[in-house]
Design a protein around this motif. Structure first.
Motif, PDB file in Angstrom:
ATOM      1  N   GLY A  65       0.800  -1.214   0.000  1.00 22.32           N
ATOM      2  CA  GLY A  65       0.000   0.000   0.000  1.00 22.32           C
ATOM      3  C   GLY A  65       0.835   1.267   0.000  1.00 22.32           C
ATOM      4  N   SER A  66       2.036   1.207   0.541  1.00 17.91           N
ATOM      5  CA  SER A  66       2.852   2.413   0.651  1.00 17.91           C
ATOM      6  C   SER A  66       3.767   2.615  -0.547  1.00 17.91           C
ATOM      7  CB  SER A  66       3.695   2.367   1.929  1.00 17.91           C
ATOM      8  OG  SER A  66       4.656   1.325   1.833  1.00 17.91           O
ATOM      9  N   ARG A  67       3.825   1.652  -1.449  1.00 17.52           N
ATOM     10  CA  ARG A  67       4.676   1.810  -2.626  1.00 17.52           C
ATOM     11  C   ARG A  67       4.062   2.838  -3.556  1.00 17.52           C
ATOM     12  NH1 ARG A  67       5.486  -4.456  -3.930  1.00 17.52           N
ATOM     13  NH2 ARG A  67       6.682  -4.969  -2.081  1.00 17.52           N
ATOM     14  N   ARG A  68       4.904   3.769  -3.972  1.00 22.75           N
ATOM     15  CA  ARG A  68       4.469   4.771  -4.927  1.00 22.75           C
ATOM     16  C   ARG A  68       5.280   4.588  -6.188  1.00 22.75           C
ATOM     17  NH1 ARG A  68       4.537  10.482  -2.196  1.00 22.75           N
ATOM     18  NH2 ARG A  68       3.881  11.037  -4.274  1.00 22.75           N
ATOM     19  N   SER A  69       4.710   4.944  -7.285  1.00 21.21           N
ATOM     20  CA  SER A  69       5.414   4.784  -8.549  1.00 21.21           C
ATOM     21  C   SER A  69       6.549   5.804  -8.626  1.00 21.21           C
ATOM     22  CB  SER A  69       4.446   4.990  -9.709  1.00 21.21           C
ATOM     23  OG  SER A  69       4.052   6.336  -9.773  1.00 21.21           O
ATOM     24  N   PRO A  70       7.564   5.517  -9.436  1.00 14.77           N
ATOM     25  CA  PRO A  70       8.674   6.466  -9.591  1.00 14.77           C
ATOM     26  C   PRO A  70       8.219   7.809 -10.163  1.00 14.77           C
ATOM     27  CG  PRO A  70       9.210   4.352 -10.611  1.00 14.77           C
ATOM     28  CD  PRO A  70       7.795   4.282 -10.166  1.00 14.77           C
ATOM     29  N   VAL A  71       7.122   7.816 -10.882  1.00 11.29           N
ATOM     30  CA  VAL A  71       6.618   9.064 -11.461  1.00 11.29           C
ATOM     31  C   VAL A  71       6.204  10.036 -10.363  1.00 11.29           C
ATOM     32  CG1 VAL A  71       4.818  10.038 -12.945  1.00 11.29           C
ATOM     33  CG2 VAL A  71       5.913   7.894 -13.563  1.00 11.29           C
TER      34      VAL A  71
ATOM     35  N   PRO B  40       8.453  16.037  -8.740  1.00  9.97           N
ATOM     36  CA  PRO B  40       9.056  16.996  -7.800  1.00  9.97           C
ATOM     37  C   PRO B  40      10.587  17.041  -7.901  1.00  9.97           C
ATOM     38  CG  PRO B  40       7.469  15.602  -6.660  1.00  9.97           C
ATOM     39  CD  PRO B  40       7.621  15.055  -8.037  1.00  9.97           C
ATOM     40  N   ALA B  41      11.199  15.893  -8.208  1.00 10.33           N
ATOM     41  CA  ALA B  41      12.660  15.875  -8.355  1.00 10.33           C
ATOM     42  C   ALA B  41      13.098  16.692  -9.566  1.00 10.33           C
ATOM     43  CB  ALA B  41      13.158  14.442  -8.476  1.00 10.33           C
ATOM     44  N   LEU B  42      12.337  16.624 -10.636  1.00  9.52           N
ATOM     45  CA  LEU B  42      12.649  17.420 -11.825  1.00  9.52           C
ATOM     46  C   LEU B  42      12.529  18.909 -11.522  1.00  9.52           C
ATOM     47  CD1 LEU B  42      13.270  17.591 -14.866  1.00  9.52           C
ATOM     48  CD2 LEU B  42      10.815  17.433 -15.264  1.00  9.52           C
ATOM     49  N   ILE B  43      11.472  19.286 -10.837  1.00  8.99           N
ATOM     50  CA  ILE B  43      11.272  20.698 -10.498  1.00  8.99           C
ATOM     51  C   ILE B  43      12.371  21.192  -9.565  1.00  8.99           C
ATOM     52  CG2 ILE B  43       9.727  22.307  -9.305  1.00  8.99           C
ATOM     53  CD1 ILE B  43       7.407  20.526 -10.364  1.00  8.99           C
ATOM     54  N   ALA B  44      12.674  20.419  -8.523  1.00 11.23           N
ATOM     55  CA  ALA B  44      13.713  20.825  -7.573  1.00 11.23           C
ATOM     56  C   ALA B  44      15.085  20.854  -8.234  1.00 11.23           C
ATOM     57  CB  ALA B  44      13.723  19.873  -6.379  1.00 11.23           C
ATOM     58  N   GLY B  45      15.387  19.854  -9.042  1.00  8.27           N
ATOM     59  CA  GLY B  45      16.683  19.818  -9.724  1.00  8.27           C
ATOM     60  C   GLY B  45      16.868  20.993 -10.655  1.00  8.27           C
ATOM     61  N   ALA B  46      15.834  21.328 -11.401  1.00  6.70           N
ATOM     62  CA  ALA B  46      15.931  22.465 -12.317  1.00  6.70           C
ATOM     63  C   ALA B  46      16.057  23.780 -11.551  1.00  6.70           C
ATOM     64  CB  ALA B  46      14.710  22.496 -13.229  1.00  6.70           C
ATOM     65  N   ALA B  47      15.302  23.926 -10.470  1.00  6.46           N
ATOM     66  CA  ALA B  47      15.380  25.165  -9.680  1.00  6.46           C
ATOM     67  C   ALA B  47      16.756  25.327  -9.041  1.00  6.46           C
ATOM     68  CB  ALA B  47      14.293  25.171  -8.614  1.00  6.46           C
TER      69      ALA B  47
ATOM     70  N   VAL C  33      22.121  16.110 -12.633  1.00  8.03           N
ATOM     71  CA  VAL C  33      21.942  14.662 -12.739  1.00  8.03           C
ATOM     72  C   VAL C  33      20.553  14.255 -12.249  1.00  8.03           C
ATOM     73  CG1 VAL C  33      22.740  12.452 -11.799  1.00  8.03           C
ATOM     74  CG2 VAL C  33      24.396  14.102 -12.649  1.00  8.03           C
ATOM     75  N   VAL C  34      20.108  14.836 -11.136  1.00  6.66           N
ATOM     76  CA  VAL C  34      18.776  14.528 -10.612  1.00  6.66           C
ATOM     77  C   VAL C  34      17.700  14.959 -11.607  1.00  6.66           C
ATOM     78  CG1 VAL C  34      17.104  15.172  -8.823  1.00  6.66           C
ATOM     79  CG2 VAL C  34      19.422  14.539  -8.185  1.00  6.66           C
ATOM     80  N   ALA C  35      17.832  16.134 -12.172  1.00  6.56           N
ATOM     81  CA  ALA C  35      16.837  16.622 -13.129  1.00  6.56           C
ATOM     82  C   ALA C  35      16.811  15.757 -14.381  1.00  6.56           C
ATOM     83  CB  ALA C  35      17.120  18.083 -13.485  1.00  6.56           C
ATOM     84  N   ILE C  36      17.970  15.362 -14.869  1.00  2.44           N
ATOM     85  CA  ILE C  36      18.025  14.515 -16.065  1.00  2.44           C
ATOM     86  C   ILE C  36      17.441  13.138 -15.781  1.00  2.44           C
ATOM     87  CG2 ILE C  36      19.601  13.301 -17.621  1.00  2.44           C
ATOM     88  CD1 ILE C  36      21.338  15.856 -17.574  1.00  2.44           C
ATOM     89  N   ALA C  37      17.775  12.561 -14.619  1.00  7.08           N
ATOM     90  CA  ALA C  37      17.224  11.255 -14.262  1.00  7.08           C
ATOM     91  C   ALA C  37      15.708  11.323 -14.121  1.00  7.08           C
ATOM     92  CB  ALA C  37      17.854  10.749 -12.973  1.00  7.08           C
TER      93      ALA C  37
ATOM     94  N   ALA D  56      13.722  13.471 -15.598  1.00  8.08           N
ATOM     95  CA  ALA D  56      13.157  13.663 -16.934  1.00  8.08           C
ATOM     96  C   ALA D  56      13.118  12.346 -17.705  1.00  8.08           C
ATOM     97  CB  ALA D  56      13.968  14.707 -17.696  1.00  8.08           C
ATOM     98  N   VAL D  57      14.152  11.526 -17.552  1.00  9.48           N
ATOM     99  CA  VAL D  57      14.172  10.226 -18.220  1.00  9.48           C
ATOM    100  C   VAL D  57      13.050   9.335 -17.684  1.00  9.48           C
ATOM    101  CG1 VAL D  57      15.522   8.096 -18.450  1.00  9.48           C
ATOM    102  CG2 VAL D  57      16.604  10.296 -18.864  1.00  9.48           C
ATOM    103  N   VAL D  58      12.867   9.308 -16.360  1.00  9.23           N
ATOM    104  CA  VAL D  58      11.798   8.500 -15.770  1.00  9.23           C
ATOM    105  C   VAL D  58      10.440   8.977 -16.269  1.00  9.23           C
ATOM    106  CG1 VAL D  58      10.598   7.980 -13.608  1.00  9.23           C
ATOM    107  CG2 VAL D  58      13.072   7.785 -13.723  1.00  9.23           C
ATOM    108  N   LEU D  59      10.223  10.280 -16.291  1.00 13.50           N
ATOM    109  CA  LEU D  59       8.948  10.808 -16.777  1.00 13.50           C
ATOM    110  C   LEU D  59       8.744  10.496 -18.258  1.00 13.50           C
ATOM    111  CD1 LEU D  59       8.774  14.260 -14.981  1.00 13.50           C
ATOM    112  CD2 LEU D  59       7.327  12.271 -14.589  1.00 13.50           C
TER     113      LEU D  59
END
Length: 142
Positions: free
Chosen positions: A29-35, A40-47, A107-111, A113-116
């Motif tokens: 029940g607590s598993r969330r998808s990588p998306v 939020p990781a893309l937004i934070a990485g870009a900022a 690297v976080v933003a690129i990763a 973006a790739v996942v999305l």
């Protein structure tokens, strides 16, 4: 009784009739998808990357100003004196920290973006969505 694909409470997957392991059920029940984490990781990485680029530009401008102000007296920041060395090394820590943060956030933003990109189009269909669009008049009750 309705004919549907969802199992009824009497149709348990356990053959012995015991409740499933609560720890495993909580983990499922607590598993969330990588998306869910990627956006939020893309937004934070870009900022953070934008802030680091601005920081590095400011450091470059301050470093250039200090070198220009020091050379007005006829001295060079490339001299072997302690004062020239101090001016050269004044922003070294901030420059290294800014570069490291820029690389990590990039690297976080690129990763993310790739996942999305790889998971695009796999969002669950909203059961309440009937395809109807709402405008301001519908929302305000006019």
């Amino acid at each position: 009784m309705e004919d549907n694909a969802t199992p009824q409470p009497s149709e348990s997957n356990n053959s012995n009739g015991n409740d499933p392991d609560p720890v495993r059920a909580a983990e499922r029940g607590s598993r969330r998808s990588p998306v869910a984490y990627a956006r939020p990781a893309l937004i934070a990485g870009a900022a953070i990357a934008v802030v680091c680029i601005a920081l590095l530009i400011i450091i470059f401008a301050l470093d250039s100003f200090n070198a220009a102000a020091y050379s007005v007296t006829g001295k060079s920041v490339n001299d072997a004196t302690d004062e020239a060395r101090d001016i050269r090394e004044l922003y070294t820590g901030a420059r290294i920290g800014g570069i490291i943060a820029l690389v990590v956030s990039g690297v976080v933003a690129i990763a993310a973006a790739v996942v999305l990109y790889l998971k695009r189009g796999t969002a669950p269909v909203d059961e309440d969505d009937d395809g109807e669009d709402y405008d301001l008049d519908d929302l305000t009750g006019r």
